[in-house]
Structure formats: structure tokens, C-alpha cells
Design a protein around this motif. Structure first.
Motif, mmCIF file in Angstrom:
data_model
loop_
_atom_site.group_PDB
_atom_site.id
_atom_site.type_symbol
_atom_site.label_atom_id
_atom_site.label_comp_id
_atom_site.label_asym_id
_atom_site.label_seq_id
_atom_site.Cartn_x
_atom_site.Cartn_y
_atom_site.Cartn_z
ATOM 1 N N CYS A 15 0.841 -1.202 0.000
ATOM 2 C CA CYS A 15 0.000 0.000 0.000
ATOM 3 C C CYS A 15 0.873 1.247 0.000
ATOM 4 N N GLN A 16 1.383 1.566 -1.156
ATOM 5 C CA GLN A 16 2.346 2.666 -1.292
ATOM 6 C C GLN A 16 1.658 4.027 -1.383
ATOM 7 N N THR A 17 0.413 4.056 -1.818
ATOM 8 C CA THR A 17 -0.233 5.345 -2.057
ATOM 9 C C THR A 17 -0.777 5.904 -0.753
ATOM 10 N N ARG A 18 -0.438 7.149 -0.465
ATOM 11 C CA ARG A 18 -0.987 7.782 0.748
ATOM 12 C C ARG A 18 -1.846 8.965 0.333
ATOM 13 N N ASN A 19 -2.893 9.198 1.140
ATOM 14 C CA ASN A 19 -3.751 10.377 0.946
ATOM 15 C C ASN A 19 -4.310 10.468 -0.468
ATOM 16 N N ALA A 33 -2.015 3.722 -13.654
ATOM 17 C CA ALA A 33 -1.543 2.443 -13.102
ATOM 18 C C ALA A 33 -0.620 2.634 -11.900
ATOM 19 N N ASP A 34 0.108 3.750 -11.859
ATOM 20 C CA ASP A 34 1.066 3.974 -10.777
ATOM 21 C C ASP A 34 0.413 4.094 -9.398
ATOM 22 N N VAL A 35 -0.860 4.463 -9.349
ATOM 23 C CA VAL A 35 -1.486 4.657 -8.026
ATOM 24 C C VAL A 35 -2.391 3.479 -7.653
ATOM 25 N N LEU A 36 -2.285 2.363 -8.367
ATOM 26 C CA LEU A 36 -3.275 1.307 -8.155
ATOM 27 C C LEU A 36 -2.832 0.143 -7.251
ATOM 28 N N ASP A 37 -1.588 0.146 -6.794
ATOM 29 C CA ASP A 37 -1.133 -0.988 -5.963
ATOM 30 C C ASP A 37 -2.040 -1.188 -4.743
ATOM 31 N N GLN A 71 -1.416 4.087 -20.202
ATOM 32 C CA GLN A 71 -0.823 4.277 -18.869
ATOM 33 C C GLN A 71 -1.814 4.025 -17.731
ATOM 34 N N ASP A 72 -3.100 3.911 -18.045
ATOM 35 C CA ASP A 72 -4.109 3.647 -17.010
ATOM 36 C C ASP A 72 -4.266 2.143 -16.790
ATOM 37 N N ASN A 73 -4.912 1.830 -15.680
ATOM 38 C CA ASN A 73 -5.350 0.447 -15.482
ATOM 39 C C ASN A 73 -6.520 0.461 -14.501
ATOM 40 N N GLY A 74 -7.009 -0.710 -14.145
ATOM 41 C CA GLY A 74 -8.163 -0.746 -13.258
ATOM 42 C C GLY A 74 -8.452 -2.170 -12.831
ATOM 43 N N VAL A 75 -9.495 -2.313 -12.024
ATOM 44 C CA VAL A 75 -9.848 -3.651 -11.552
ATOM 45 C C VAL A 75 -11.337 -3.701 -11.253
ATOM 46 N N LYS A 76 -11.951 -4.828 -11.555
ATOM 47 C CA LYS A 76 -13.360 -4.989 -11.177
ATOM 48 C C LYS A 76 -13.643 -6.413 -10.725
ATOM 49 N N ILE A 77 -14.674 -6.516 -9.909
ATOM 50 C CA ILE A 77 -15.022 -7.816 -9.319
ATOM 51 C C ILE A 77 -16.252 -8.378 -10.029
ATOM 52 N N ILE A 78 -16.256 -9.697 -10.207
ATOM 53 C CA ILE A 78 -17.345 -10.374 -10.917
ATOM 54 C C ILE A 78 -18.067 -11.318 -9.953
ATOM 55 N N GLU A 79 -19.378 -11.271 -9.960
ATOM 56 C CA GLU A 79 -20.192 -12.134 -9.092
ATOM 57 C C GLU A 79 -20.122 -13.602 -9.563
ATOM 58 N N PRO A 80 -20.494 -14.564 -8.699
ATOM 59 C CA PRO A 80 -20.419 -15.982 -9.094
ATOM 60 C C PRO A 80 -21.228 -16.336 -10.348
ATOM 61 N N ARG A 142 2.299 -6.586 -13.029
ATOM 62 C CA ARG A 142 2.688 -6.052 -11.719
ATOM 63 C C ARG A 142 1.460 -5.952 -10.802
ATOM 64 N N LEU A 143 0.370 -5.438 -11.358
ATOM 65 C CA LEU A 143 -0.837 -5.273 -10.541
ATOM 66 C C LEU A 143 -1.429 -6.626 -10.172
ATOM 67 N N MET A 144 -1.246 -7.592 -11.045
ATOM 68 C CA MET A 144 -1.721 -8.952 -10.731
ATOM 69 C C MET A 144 -0.985 -9.487 -9.500
ATOM 70 N N ASN A 145 0.322 -9.211 -9.423
ATOM 71 C CA ASN A 145 1.083 -9.654 -8.243
ATOM 72 C C ASN A 145 0.549 -9.020 -6.967
ATOM 73 N N CYS A 146 0.215 -7.713 -7.038
ATOM 74 C CA CYS A 146 -0.339 -7.034 -5.844
ATOM 75 C C CYS A 146 -1.650 -7.701 -5.436
ATOM 76 N N LEU A 147 -2.463 -8.003 -6.419
ATOM 77 C CA LEU A 147 -3.771 -8.607 -6.147
ATOM 78 C C LEU A 147 -3.603 -9.975 -5.481
ATOM 79 N N MET A 148 -2.699 -10.761 -6.057
ATOM 80 C CA MET A 148 -2.520 -12.127 -5.564
ATOM 81 C C MET A 148 -1.895 -12.156 -4.176
#
Ligand code: 16G
Ligand code: ZN
Length: 560
Positions: A15-19, A33-37, A71-80, A142-148
Motif C-alpha cells: 500500500c504505497q499510495t498515501r492520501n 496504473a502507478d497509483v493502483l497498488d 498508462q491507465d489500469n483498473g480492476v473490477k469484481i465479478i459475481e459468481p 505487476r498489478l496482478m502480483n499485488c492482487l494475488m
């Protein structure tokens, strides 16, 4: 069991991002993508809790920023069941990310405990199951590693990593994981199911190639993940030699969505870059389409007399509605028994809505922008619920009643003596309805599945792109955006078609709108950008342009 003590070192390192303030919006978290860890770390936690809430069913997590720049990225959750995250959980995802970014570790753990308690989650029962995937962006691994990082050590979760795939493929596979033996679910499950259904559908009509409807299909993949996925998929179709690819450079993620893809083509109303000259020569009868970066959106187009013609989400919805309605008539299934309707947003061209109501005689609904709103309406209001945003996001939902009615029609035909089933038009119509419903990805809008649906419809009805387009003519329209000091002041009602705030603005707009023939306009705050969008349409493009400018002036004057 939850291993909170293992969370601290991960929190410190990830959790590198503050404020920083995050929002789980219409399409999940999306940012540079830089602020998404931090967000990946907390989204892993939310996904695991969501799976436990469903007694350990598979939940999906997709890393993508769709049509956004590279340069952007994102993440979303999927229901069962493959649908998008339950709306009630969006504020939970938002709050957890913001606590991780703005508050102490203890507050983070306390909030996780609160969620467990408030949601009555049994953490001692089943294990969490998560299916993950990502698009082709440079930052995705990289973001996949943070997620996992949180999933296995903290939650002992069972994680299936599907690697690079399209967003709708992960939606579909998440639902399959909950239906089948997990060892058997892979991208091949998706490919096999959709390929074989498409082939069976065309076999009913003995269709070869593109049935003289058009010569080649040219697919612009936005240089995204749709390229390798659809190249592999289409190589096993009998039409593969007539399917050509452009902007399929997914190994160069810096080119993603760059002057190409569905968003570019729809907003600029022009060809993407890179279409080879050989396909553009006069006399070519080609159909073109563009995916967006994660292949959950598609628009079609063609060239006639050197002019570009767009076939957008409205055109796809009306094509499907006409086709399915005719099949119901041929099958002799009364329209009261299967309710077919179209769900649109305020962005749907007025001509399309008018065509659906007066020519197709189908009911329509209008919802707020954002797939989840359309999906919900299609599911609750109709047995065949066709929903599309004009930008090419959409699919069709078929209810249980639809399947029961079509099956009972088939049973009825089978009972008749001496019927030559192959020749029976009613039987063909019923089989087509059933197979068509399976060529469509009912979990979410899917560029590949929608493409199969459109191609099948054109080939079966022997229609050219031009004939498809000629069903109705779009009213001239313009979508623009302006930046205002505070977009949150712009509040709407009536499915975003009317402003309630700033006070008095709507009345002034109405005066302007009423001055032009077939005038319609609305203003809404964007959910994905810091801007206000202005949509205008009318009979003449010059009047539309003036209306749009006048409304922009009104807003800017008001903001002073
Ligand atoms: C998101 C939505 C899309 C909508 C767009 C509107 C999903 C998966 N995506 O991308 O449906 O058209 O936002 O953007 O729901 P806007 O609020 O900036 O106009
Ligand atoms: Zn997308």
C-alpha cells in the motif's frame, strides 16, 4: 481462517499510495496504473470476502482499464453468476481502498472485521475461490502480483489465474467455475462452447462462408487482448480465411486504443488507423468492426460510395430485435408469452427508439448510463431483454420462461405425425432461437459473442451491411464535453434526461431545444472523467452544433 498477522508486512510493502481517494465506479476502480497498488491489495480482500459471503463460490477479478489510454489500469469484481459486483458492495470496496490509503493499519483490520460482522460472513466455513485475469497492458502483471499477494497468505484462497484474456471471457468462465468441475474450466471451455454453437446455428441453414452478404470481415482489435483471443477463436471457424485483422499488435501495449478501437471509431465516426489499402478500394463489399481494449464493446461499419457508415450499439440492438421477433412469429409463439423488449440509455439515437416503437412494435426502456443499469432492466422487464448502449456495450438476456416456451413449442411440433423436421419452418425457428441464445454471452456484453450474433443474423436473413443500415437513418447528433469547476453540482432525474441542478438550467435548455426540429438534448456529469457531457440531436447538423454550443455557453455562464 483469516491470517491478519500476515497482513501487516504485505500492507507495508503493497500500500504505497498515501492520501489518495479512490472510487469503485461504473466500471470498477480505474486510474493511472502507478497509483493502483493499494487498490489491488484491497480488492483482493474484498473479492475473497465476497466469495466467502457466497459460501466459497468462485468470484472473478479482472484487471483492465478497457478503452482508457495505455498508462491507465483498473480492476473490477465479478459475481459468481458472471454478472458485475452487487451494487451494495461498491461502497465497501471504495471504503476499504480509502482506509488503506488514508488511515492506519489498525483501522484497515477493524473495517475488515466490521464487514465480516455486518455481512454475516462465515470465515470458518468454506475457502474463498477466485478466478483472476488481466488485459494486455504493461502494468497488468505487476498489478496482478499485488492482487494475488493477499489471496493465498491471508485467505488460503484457491486462485485460478487465467492470465491474459478478455473481460467477458472472465465473466463467462467465472460462471462456468460455479457450474462445472473446476479442472475442466479454461479458455478452451469458452472457445468450444461459442464455436460449436455458432457452427450448429449456421448448419441449420447450410450456410457457407459469408453467404454473399459481404466479402471479408475486418476486425480492428484496438491493439488489445481481443487480438490474440479472437485470432485463436476464429482460426477454427470455416470463415477464417475471410476474417482479417488490423490493430492486432497487443505485444506493443503502448499502442493500445491509440487512434483505433470501438471508442475511437464511435466518437470520431471514422475509420481506425491502419486499415490496409487493399480493403478500402472501391467496389469492395467488406464489413468492419472495432473492439475496445478489453473486448467487451463492439461497433460495426462499412464503406459505401467512399463514405463511412457507422453501425453502433443502437443498430446492433435493432438488428437483433427484428430477427428475434420474426423468429417468434415463425415459431408461432404469441408475443404475450415471450415479452421481447429493448433497453437503451438517453444516448440512444431518437430514430432508433422511434423505429423500435413504430416499426418493430416492441416495448423499450430507458435507464441511466452504465451496463449494470441496463442489465438489471433487461433481466427484470423482459423474457428476451436486448440491451445496448449506443457505444457498443450490450448483450441479450433470455429468461427461464423463454426456454420453457420454446421447448414446449418444439415438443408440440414433435408430437405431430409425418413432420419432416428439417423442413418444418417452425422447428427451424425454435432451434434457431435456442442456439442463438447460446451464441450470445448472457453474463455480460462481449465483443466476440456479439460479433457472432451479428454475423449469424446477417447470414441467416441474407442481409448486406447496407440493408441492415437502411432500416432507419440516425438523426444528426453531437456528443461533447466541457470542464466545469464542480461536476457534482450536475444532478439529473428521468434516467439522466433532465437536470434538477444547477437550478433553472434545464428550463433555459428547454427553450433552446424547442427551437429546433426534432430537438433533444441532455447534460450529465461523467462517471469516468472530471467533465460534464452534452448530448444533442436534431434534424440538421448545423442546428445541432449550434444547440450544443449554446448549451455549453449557458453552463459556463452559470458556473461563473
Ligand atoms: C463506463 C461504463 C459504460 C458507460 C461509460 C460512461 C461499464 C462496464 N462501463 O465505461 O457502460 O457507457 O462508463 O462513461 O458499465 P461516462 O460516465 O464518462 O460518460
Ligand atoms: Zn471495455
Amino acid at each position: 481462517m483469516l491470517e491478519f498477522h500476515a497482513l501487516k508486512p504485505l500492507y507495508d510493502s503493497q500500500c504505497q499510495t498515501r492520501n489518495y481517494t479512490y472510487t469503485y465506479g461504473t466500471a470498477g476502480f480505474r486510474d493511472h496504473a502507478d497509483v493502483l497498488d493499494t487498490v489491488m491489495f484491497t480488492t483482493g480482500i474484498v473479492a475473497a470476502l465476497r466469495s466467502l459471503k457466497h459460501n466459497g463460490k468462485f468470484v472473478g477479478v479482472m484487471i483492465t482499464a478497457s478503452h482508457n489510454p495505455p498508462q491507465d489500469n483498473g480492476v473490477k469484481i465479478i459475481e459468481p453468476d458472471g454478472s458485475m459486483l452487487l451494487q451494495d458492495w461498491e461502497p465497501i470496496a471504495t471504503k476499504l481502498a480509502n482506509i488503506a490509503s488514508n488511515e492506519s493499519f489498525d483501522n484497515l483490520v477493524n473495517y475488515i472485521r466490521d464487514i465480516i460482522q455486518e455481512q454475516k460472513i462465515d470465515i470458518h466455513g468454506s475457502m474463498a475461490h477466485i478466478a483472476v485475469g488481466m488485459d494486455s497492458r504493461e502494468s497488468s502483471p505487476r498489478l496482478m502480483n499485488c492482487l494475488m499477494s493477499t489471496l493465498e497468505p491471508i485467505f488460503n484462497a484457491i486462485v485460478i489465474n487465467h492470465g491474459m484474456l478478455t473481460t467477458p471471457q472472465l465473466h463467462y468462465l467465472t460462471s462456468c467455475h460455479n457450474e462445472e468441475d473446476i479442472r475442466n474450466v479454461s479458455i478452451e471451455t469458452y472457445n468450444r462452447n461459442f464455436q460449436s454453437t455458432f457452427k450448429k446455428l449456421l448448419n441449420i441453414y447450410n450456410i457457407q462462408g459469408f453467404n454473399n452478404c459481404f466479402d471479408n470481415l475486418i476486425v480492428d482489435c484496438a491493439n488489445g487482448i481481443g487480438a490474440p483471443q479472437f485470432e485463436r477463436f476464429s482460426s477454427l471457424l470455416s470463415q477464417s480465411s475471410m476474417i482479417k485483422f488490423t490493430n492486432d499488435n497487443y505485444l506493443h501495449p503502448e499502442t493500445l486504443n491509440e487512434s483505433c478501437g470501438a471508442d475511437f471509431v464511435k466518437t470520431r465516426q471514422t475509420l481506425p488507423k491502419g486499415v490496409p489499402q487493399e480493403f478500402l478500394q472501391d467496389g469492395n463489399n467488406n464489413l468492419y468492426c472495432s473492439f475496445d481494449g478489453d473486448a467487451d464493446r463492439i461497433v460495426f461499419y462499412y464503406i459505401k460510395d467512399s463514405k463511412f457508415h457507422l453501425l453502433d450499439g443502437d443498430k446492433i440492438a435493432t438488428l437483433f430485435a427484428k430477427f428475434l421477433k420474426e423468429l417468434l412469429t415463425t415459431a408461432q409463439i404469441p408475443h404475450e408469452k415471450i415479452k421481447l423488449g429493448i433497453v437503451q440509455t438517453a444516448y440512444a439515437n431518437g430514430s432508433s427508439t422511434n423505429y423500435v416503437k413504430t416499426k418493430l412494435n416492441c416495448p423499450t426502456s430507458c435507464t441511466k448510463t452504465g451496463v449494470k443499469h441496463l442489465h438489471h432492466e433487461a433481466q427484470t422487464a423482459y423474457d428476451i431483454g436486448i440491451y445496448f448502449e449506443a457505444n457498443g456495450h450490450g448483450t441479450i438476456l433470455f429468461s427461464n420462461k423463454f426456454y420453457q416456451q420454446v421447448q414446449s413449442c418444439i415438443d408440440n411440433i414433435m408430437e405431430q405425425p409425418n413432420g419432416d423436421l428439417e423442413k418444418d419452418e417452425r422447428w427451424k425457428a425454435c432451434e434457431t432461437l435456442l442456439l442463438f441464445s447460446r451464441v450470445i454471452n448472457q453474463t455480460v456484453g462481449d465483443a466476440i459473442a456479439d460479433l457472432l450474433g451479428v454475423i449469424a443474423t446477417l447470414l441467416i436473413t441474407k442481409s448486406t451491411p447496407d440493408q441492415w443500415d437502411n432500416e432507419y437513418t440516425d438523426l444528426p447528433n453531437l456528443l461533447s464535453k466541457i470542464v466545469v469547476p464542480d461536476r457534482n453540482l450536475f444532478k439529473t432525474t428521468d434516467q439522466e434526461r433532465k437536470l434538477t441542478s444547477p437550478p433553472g438550467l434545464q428550463a433555459k435548455m428547454d427553450t433552446l431545444i424547442n427551437k429546433i426540429e426534432n430537438g433533444r438534448a441532455f447534460v450529465r456529469a461523467s462517471g469516468t472523467e472530471d467533465a460534464v457531457r452534452i448530448y444533442c440531436e436534431g434534424s440538421s447538423i448545423n442546428e445541432v452544433k449550434k444547440l450544443s454550443q449554446d448549451i455549453a455557453d449557458l453552463i459556463l455562464k452559470d458556473a461563473k
